[in-house]
Design a protein around this motif. Structure first.
Motif, mmCIF file in Angstrom:
data_model
loop_
_atom_site.group_PDB
_atom_site.id
_atom_site.type_symbol
_atom_site.label_atom_id
_atom_site.label_comp_id
_atom_site.label_asym_id
_atom_site.label_seq_id
_atom_site.Cartn_x
_atom_site.Cartn_y
_atom_site.Cartn_z
ATOM 1 N N ASN A 74 0.815 -1.217 0.000
ATOM 2 C CA ASN A 74 0.000 0.000 0.000
ATOM 3 C C ASN A 74 0.847 1.264 0.000
ATOM 4 N N GLU A 78 0.864 4.129 -2.797
ATOM 5 C CA GLU A 78 0.554 5.521 -2.459
ATOM 6 C C GLU A 78 1.669 6.457 -2.939
ATOM 7 N N THR A 105 -7.720 1.528 -1.145
ATOM 8 C CA THR A 105 -7.566 2.966 -0.918
ATOM 9 C C THR A 105 -8.096 3.403 0.444
ATOM 10 N N VAL A 110 -5.246 9.449 -2.067
ATOM 11 C CA VAL A 110 -5.250 9.515 -3.524
ATOM 12 C C VAL A 110 -5.194 10.989 -3.908
#
Length: 186
Positions: A74, A78, A105, A110
């Motif tokens: 993750n 990101e 997410t 984002v």
């Protein structure tokens, strides 16, 4: 698909397909032409050192943004989105992604100029980025690299050699392109 897009904030809108691929020191053997009855001699190495390419490719204009990094999770995803956001910051990016676990997410930020659009689960054929990886891996067959630096250098050269027309021809599915052009009246 419902996008809230402030047209004054962005100079352009583009569609990208994003995916990751692993490349390693263990070489993958391809076909060889030899005389009948002659077995080809191929050097082979069995080394478990790998690196990953994160890539976003546009079927609209052939643009691409690729990162080479060791791993998938993750936080890396990101960071990739953050760097991709800074690449052409006045461009609103509609990014089609798959359902990989690290694409969640829930706990990542984002960027405002990126909209993530998921394809249905277990449908990699809906992501033309898979064909980009196949294009690269077809040229990767029968390659043998002495060091990870050699492998990374080869990958960087391969990515840099890909022209916009090549990317458009690989990723340019008329369903996606026509829908995008109709929606955004390009």
């Amino acid at each position: 698909m419902r996008l809230s897009l402030n047209k004054d904030s962005y100079e352009d809108v583009n569609l990208y397909f994003q995916d990751e691929a692993r490349f390693g020191m263990m070489n993958h053997l391809g076909s060889y032409l030899t005389a009948s009855g002659v077995k080809p001699i191929v050097t082979y190495q069995h080394v478990f050192k790998t690196t990953y390419l994160y890539g976003s490719y546009s079927p609209i204009n052939g643009d691409s943004f690729v990162w080479e990094i060791n791993g998938v999770d993750n936080k890396i995803f990101e960071a990739y989105l953050g760097a991709f956001s800074n690449y052409k910051p006045k461009e609103y990016k509609i990014v089609v992604i798959d359902n990989a676990g690290f694409h969640s997410t829930k706990h990542i930020k984002v960027p405002k100029n990126i909209y993530l659009l998921r394809i249905p689960p277990y449908n990699p054929e809906l992501n033309p980025c898979e064909q980009v990886w196949q294009y690269i891996k077809n040229r990767f067959k029968n390659q043998r690299f002495k060091t990870m630096q050699d492998l990374k250098k080869w990958l960087h050269e391969m990515i840099n050699e890909m022209k916009a027309e090549t990317i458009k021809s690989i990723t340019g599915n008329h369903h996606y392109v026509n829908s995008f052009i109709t929606t955004f009246k390009i």
